[in-house]
Motif scaffolding. Structure first.
Motif, PDB file in Angstrom:
ATOM      1  N   GLY A   1       0.796  -1.217   0.000  1.00  0.00           N
ATOM      2  CA  GLY A   1       0.000   0.000   0.000  1.00  0.00           C
ATOM      3  C   GLY A   1       0.827   1.265   0.000  1.00  0.00           C
ATOM      4  O   GLY A   1       0.275   2.360  -0.166  1.00  0.00           O
ATOM      5  N   LEU A   2       2.140   1.151   0.175  1.00  0.00           N
ATOM      6  CA  LEU A   2       2.987   2.344   0.185  1.00  0.00           C
ATOM      7  C   LEU A   2       3.201   2.893  -1.218  1.00  0.00           C
ATOM      8  O   LEU A   2       3.289   4.110  -1.415  1.00  0.00           O
ATOM      9  N   LYS A   3       3.302   2.002  -2.190  1.00  0.00           N
ATOM     10  CA  LYS A   3       3.491   2.438  -3.570  1.00  0.00           C
ATOM     11  C   LYS A   3       2.161   2.704  -4.264  1.00  0.00           C
ATOM     12  O   LYS A   3       2.028   3.685  -5.008  1.00  0.00           O
ATOM     13  N   LEU A   4       1.176   1.835  -4.032  1.00  0.00           N
ATOM     14  CA  LEU A   4      -0.124   1.998  -4.678  1.00  0.00           C
ATOM     15  C   LEU A   4      -1.210   1.413  -3.791  1.00  0.00           C
ATOM     16  O   LEU A   4      -1.044   0.332  -3.216  1.00  0.00           O
TER      17      LEU A   4
ATOM     18  N   HIS B   1      -2.570  15.160   1.566  1.00  0.00           N
ATOM     19  CA  HIS B   1      -1.414  15.890   2.072  1.00  0.00           C
ATOM     20  C   HIS B   1      -0.174  15.014   2.183  1.00  0.00           C
ATOM     21  O   HIS B   1       0.940  15.541   2.325  1.00  0.00           O
ATOM     22  N   ILE B   2      -0.327  13.691   2.141  1.00  0.00           N
ATOM     23  CA  ILE B   2       0.829  12.804   2.316  1.00  0.00           C
ATOM     24  C   ILE B   2       0.964  11.801   1.187  1.00  0.00           C
ATOM     25  O   ILE B   2       1.735  10.847   1.291  1.00  0.00           O
ATOM     26  N   ALA B   3       0.218  11.977   0.097  1.00  0.00           N
ATOM     27  CA  ALA B   3       0.290  11.048  -1.032  1.00  0.00           C
ATOM     28  C   ALA B   3      -0.201  11.761  -2.282  1.00  0.00           C
ATOM     29  O   ALA B   3      -0.770  12.859  -2.226  1.00  0.00           O
TER      30      ALA B   3
ATOM     31  N   TYR C   1       5.261  10.001   0.932  1.00  0.00           N
ATOM     32  CA  TYR C   1       6.432  10.374   0.140  1.00  0.00           C
ATOM     33  C   TYR C   1       7.116  11.617   0.712  1.00  0.00           C
ATOM     34  O   TYR C   1       8.332  11.799   0.543  1.00  0.00           O
ATOM     35  N   ASN C   2       6.333  12.511   1.359  1.00  0.00           N
ATOM     36  CA  ASN C   2       6.902  13.742   1.911  1.00  0.00           C
ATOM     37  C   ASN C   2       7.133  13.652   3.415  1.00  0.00           C
ATOM     38  O   ASN C   2       7.383  14.661   4.072  1.00  0.00           O
ATOM     39  N   ILE C   3       7.010  12.455   3.976  1.00  0.00           N
ATOM     40  CA  ILE C   3       7.325  12.237   5.406  1.00  0.00           C
ATOM     41  C   ILE C   3       8.308  11.064   5.458  1.00  0.00           C
ATOM     42  O   ILE C   3       7.924   9.917   5.742  1.00  0.00           O
ATOM     43  N   PRO C   4       9.567  11.289   5.140  1.00  0.00           N
ATOM     44  CA  PRO C   4      10.523  10.171   5.033  1.00  0.00           C
ATOM     45  C   PRO C   4      10.698   9.390   6.329  1.00  0.00           C
ATOM     46  O   PRO C   4      10.919   8.181   6.297  1.00  0.00           O
TER      47      PRO C   4
END
Length: 753
Positions: free
Chosen positions: A81-84, A135-137, A190-193
C-alpha cells in the motif's frame, strides 16, 4: 545573603538551546513569541494522526465506498500500500461540482451541525480522510454518477485540485468510466521520510490490509470484495456478493473454524442494544483469540469485550485455547460517542459493563447447550507400574462412554463391558492374516514404474517415488463451473458416513480381486469397495486442487500416438472377442484404428495449453506426452491404464461445454487413478508349478510388485487420506460400503445361545 549564589535570570517558560546550556549562556536567551502554524504544517500533523499506516487509509476508503451504497469493492495493492493503494466501487459516485472541495478538511455530506453526531449512523462523518491522504500522497479520483454521461477524473495535492502534469489545467477531465468511484493513492508518505522508513516489511503491511478487508468482507453482507497485489492474476480475497456470512468466514478463515460455528442473537431493551454474530464452539481452539467486533457497523477494538469473551470461553476450552468470535453490536446512536479516536478505532457507549455482561451470559448459555460431546487425548496409569509412569493400555482397546459412566462414584477398577470395547491399536492382528490365500490363474500382463527410496511393510518391501519440490505458488480458482461442481458434491454429502470415514480404524484387505477392504467405525464393521471410494476421492481431489496439481514427468517422453494406437487396437480386440463369445448384447463394429488415433491426438494437441494450465497434462506440439497430473503422493497410478485413459479423453470428454468438460475429464482422471483389479496371490506350491520361462518369471514378478504396492497404498495412503479429506456422498453410501457386523448386535445373538 544570596549574593554568593548563582541565580538563573532566564524567565520561566523560555526554552533553552542546547548550545546555550553547554556554554553557560542560557541566561542571555529571550522568550520566543507564539505564532500560528502554517496551514500546510497543520494539515500534515492531522494527517499523521488519522493515516498512521496504509491499512488506515484503506479502512477510510472502504467505509466511504460502503456509505456510497456500493455492492462491489475491488482493491489493488502494491508494496503493502505504500506504492499503490487503489479501491474501485460501484456506488452512487460523486457529483462533478463537488470535486473542487472533495479533499478539503471537514467537507462532508453527513453532518450539518454538531448535534448530528448524536444520531450518526454512517461510517465516515468528519470529512478528514481524503484531505489527510492528499497531504501525504498523490491522490486521484475517477467518478461517475448515474445521471452523468461521462466519468470525471481529478488530481489532488495538499487538499486542492492540481494539474496531472505541469502546465495543464487542474479542472476535472472527462474520461470513460463506469458508475461508481475509483480512488488511487500513490507514494503514500512520500513527503514524510521518517514515517515511510518506519515500515520495515511491505508483506506485513499487506497482511494488515488483508486482515482489514477480511473483517469488512465478513460483516458487510451483500457486498462483494476482492483484494490482490498489482500485477498478479490471483486474488488474496475474493468474496461474492451472494455469499452467506458463514461462507465468508470459510473462505477467509478456513474450513476448520467455519465447520464449528454457532449463530447467536440477543438483545435487551433496558440497555438499548442488539447483538448478533457467530462464535466457535468448544471443539475449536486457536492459539490466539480472533475477535471481529463491529459496533453500529464500524470495525472497532475493545479490550474489555475481548477479555470478557476470553474469560467466558475459559470454562469450555483447554488451557491455552482461544475462540473465534464475530460480534455485531447495535446500540442506540444517541448512547454512543464515535468521536473519541482519530482513526475511529475506539468508541465509548453508555452501560458498557452491563451490555458486555449480558452478551457474555448469552454466549455462555449458547456454549453450554451444545457442549455435550468432547474429545480429549488421554493416557492411562497402569496399576502396579513403577513410579506411576504414564503409558497406554496394553490391551490396545478403549471403551465408549455410556450414561452409566457419568456418575461421580465410579470405581476405578471396574471392568468394562466387552460389547463396548472399540479397537484402537492398528498394530493388532489384521483380518487378512485369518483368510486363506485365493488361487486364480493370471491372464493379463501388467507393468509398473518404480523410482526412489524404499518403505518397509510388515510382509513386503514396497518402493515409492522420490518427489521434487518446485518453487510454484498455488493459484486460486475463480471459475464458476468449478464452484458449481464443488457445490454439487457438498449438496450430496452423507454426513454420518463422512464422520465414519473421518474416525475409522483400518482393519485390512479382504478381497483384492473385488477390491474389498474392512474398516471399523465405533462398534461397527464395514466392508468397503475401496475402488469405488478411491474414484470418489480422486474426483474430489481434482475439484479442490484444480489448476494446482503435481506433475509426474516421463523421461524420455512417450509417443502419444503410439499409446493411443495401443489402446485402440485393444478396444478392437475386446469388441471382437465379445462378439464371438456372444457376451455383448449390442452389435459393436470395428473402427479404423489409424483414423481414431489421429482424431484423438489432434484434439489433445490442439487443447494442450488448457490441459497444461488446468490439469498439468503436458503434450508437446509434436505429439509427445511429457507429463500427467499427480493427485496423491506415495502411490504410483497404474501405468498399464494410461493408453486407455488417453484414448477415452477423445469421445468421453465433452469439449463443447466448460462445466461438462471439467466434470467428464476429472472423472476420467479419477478412473485412471483407481487401483486396478489384480489376481489373488498364489500359494508357494502353485507358484512352483508355473513354467520357468523367462516371460512367466518376469510377469509374476511384476504382478507381485504391483500387488505389494497396492496393498501398502490402501493401508498407508488411501485410507489415511479418506480420514482427512473425503466427503462421503449419498451415492457412495448406496453402492460403496456395507455394514458387515455390529458388536452390540452380535453380543445379543450370543447371549441367547
Amino acid at each position: 545573603m544570596v549574593d554568593s549564589m548563582d541565580l538563573d535570570d532566564n524567565p520561566r517558560g523560555a526554552k533553552r538551546k542546547a548550545d546555550a546550556l553547554e556554554d553557560g549562556s542560557a541566561n542571555q536567551g529571550q522568550p520566543r513569541r507564539i505564532k500560528a502554524l502554517d496551514p500546510n504544517v497543520v494539515n500534515k500533523i492531522a494527517a499523521g494522526e488519522i493515516i498512521v499506516a496504509p491499512v488506515h487509509a484503506l479502512k477510510e476508503l472502504m467505509e466511504n465506498a460502503v456509505d456510497a451504497g456500493a455492492t462491489s469493492l475491488e482493491i489493488v495493492v502494491k508494496d503493502g500500500g505504500l506504492k499503490l493503494l487503489q479501491i474501485t466501487d460501484n456506488g452512487c459516485g460523486i457529483e462533478k461540482d463537488d470535486l473542487a472541495i472533495l479533499c478539503e478538511r471537514f467537507t462532508t455530506s453527513k453532518l450539518q451541525k454538531f448535534e448530528d453526531l448524536q444520531s450518526i449512523a454512517t461510517y465516515g462523518f468528519r470529512g478528514e480522510a481524503l484531505a489527510s491522504i492528499s497531504h501525504i500522497a498523490h491522490l486521484s479520483v475517477t467518478t461517475k454518477t448515474k445521471s452523468s454521461t461521462v466519468a470525471w477524473r481529478a488530481y489532488y495535492e495538499s487538499g486542492k485540485l492540481s494539474p496531472p502534469k505541469p502546465g495543464q489545467s487542474s479542472d476535472p477531465k472527462p474520461v470513460a468510466g463506469r458508475q461508481g468511484t475509483q480512488i488511487t493513492v500513490e507514494d503514500l508518505f512520500y513527503n514524510i521520510p521518517t514515517r515511510r522508513r518506519a515500515f520495515r516489511s511491505v508483506s506485513d503491511e499487506y497482511n494488515k490490509i488483508i486482515d482489514m478487508v477480511g473483517r469488512y468482507a465478513v460483516h458487510c453482507a451483500h457486498v462483494a470484495f476482492s483484494c490482490k497485489k498489482q500485477g498478479e492474476s490471483s486474488t488474496s480475497i475474493a468474496i461474492q456478493s451472494h455469499a452467506t456470512r458463514s461462507e465468508r468466514v470459510r473462505q477467509i478463515h478456513g474450513g476448520s473454524v467455519a465447520s464449528e460455528l454457532l449463530e447467536f442473537s440477543t438483545s435487551d431493551a433496558r440497555w438499548h442494544f442488539t447483538a448478533e454474530g457467530l462464535l466457535s464452539n468448544a471443539n475449536y481452539s486457536a492459539k490466539k483469540t480472533i475477535l471481529l467486533l463491529f459496533i453500529n457497523h464500524r470495525c472497532v477494538e475493545s479490550s474489555n469485550i475481548r477479555k470478557s469473551i476470553e474469560h467466558t470461553y475459559s470454562s469450555f476450552l483447554p488451557k491455552g485455547g482461544h475462540p473465534f468470535v464475530y460480534l455485531s453490536l447495535q446500540i442506540d446512536p444517541e448512547r454512543v460517542d464515535v468521536n473519541v479516536h482519530p482513526t475511529k478505532r475506539e468508541v465509548n457507549f453508555l452501560n458498557e459493563d452491563e451490555i458486555i455482561q449480558a452478551i457474555c451470559e448469552h454466549i455462555r448459555s449458547k456454549l453450554a447447550a451444545v457442549d455435550t460431546s468432547r474429545a480429549f487425548l488421554t493416557q492411562t496409569i497402569l496399576q502396579g507400574g513403577s513410579g506411576g509412569a504414564l503409558s497406554t493400555p496394553k490391551h490396545g482397546y478403549t471403551t465408549t462412554p455410556s450414561k452409566a459412566d457419568s456418575g461421580s462414584n465410579r470405581k476405578a477398577a471396574t471392568r468394562p463391558y466387552e460389547n463396548n470395547l472399540v479397537r484402537t491399536d492398528t498394530n493388532l492382528r489384521k483380518i487378512t492374516s485369518m483368510l486363506p490365500p485365493a488361487v486364480t490363474p493370471t491372464s493379463k500382463s501388467m507393468s509398473a514404474q518404480r523410482a526412489g527410496g524404499k518403505l518397509a511393510n510388515q510382509n513386503a518391501s514396497v518402493e515409492v517415488p522420490e518427489y521434487e519440490v518446485v518453487d510454484r505458488h498455488a493459484t486460486g480458482c475463480r471459475l464458476a463451473s468449478i464452484s458449481e461442481l464443488r457445490a454439487e458434491v457438498r449438496a450430496d454429502v452423507h454426513h454420518e458416513l463422512t464422520e465414519t470415514f473421518a474416525n475409522h480404524t483400518f482393519v485390512g484387505l479382504v478381497d483384492e480381486r473385488r477390491r474389498l477392504a474392512a474398516m471399523q467405525g465405533g462398534v461397527k464393521m464395514y466392508l468397503v469397495d475401496y475402488g469405488r471410494v478411491c474414484f470418489e476421492y480422486f474426483y474430489q481431489v481434482g475439484l479442490t486442487d484444480f489448476g494446482n496439481f503435481g506433475v509426474i514427468r516421463f523421461s524420455p517422453p512417450l509417443d502419444l500416438r503410439e499409446l493411443l494406437e495401443l489402446a485402440a487396437e485393444q478396444e478392437n480386440q475386446s469388441a471382437a472377442a465379445a462378439r464371438s463369445s456372444g457376451r455383448d448384447d449390442q452389435e459393436v463394429e470395428d473402427f479404423d484404428v489409424s483414423e481414431a488415433v489421429e482424431l484423438v491426438a489432434e484434439q489433445l494437441i490442439e487443447r494442450r495449453e488448457m490441459l497444461l494450465e488446468y490439469f498439468s497434462l503436458e503434450i508437446s506440439p509434436a505429439g509427445e506426452l511429457l507429463s500427467i497430473p499427480l493427485l496423491i503422493k506415495g502411490y504410483s497410478p497404474p501405468i498399464v491404464k494410461l493408453p486407455q485413459f488417453l484414448l477415452r479423453l477423445g469421445p468421453h470428454v465433452d469439449w463443447t461445454d466448460e462445466k461438462a468438460c471439467f466434470e467428464t475429464f476429472l472423472k476420467e482422471l479419477a478412473s485412471f487413478y483407481v487401483p486396478e483389479q489384480l489376481p489373488a496371490a498364489r500359494s508357494d506350491t502353485d507358484e512352483g508349478s508355473v513354467g520357468v520361462s523367462d516371460g512367466n518369471i518376469g510377469l509374476a514378478g511384476e504382478i507381485k510388485a504391483r500387488r505389494d504396492h497396492i496393498r501398502w497404498a490402501v493401508e498407508h495412503i488411501f485410507f489415511p487420506a479418506f480420514k482427512g479429506r473425503l466427503m462421503a456422498t449419498k451415492s457412495l453410501m448406496r453402492d460403496g460400503i456395507l455394514e458387515a457386523a455390529n458388536l452390540k448386535g452380535l453380543y445379543r445373538v450370543f447371549e441367547r445361545c
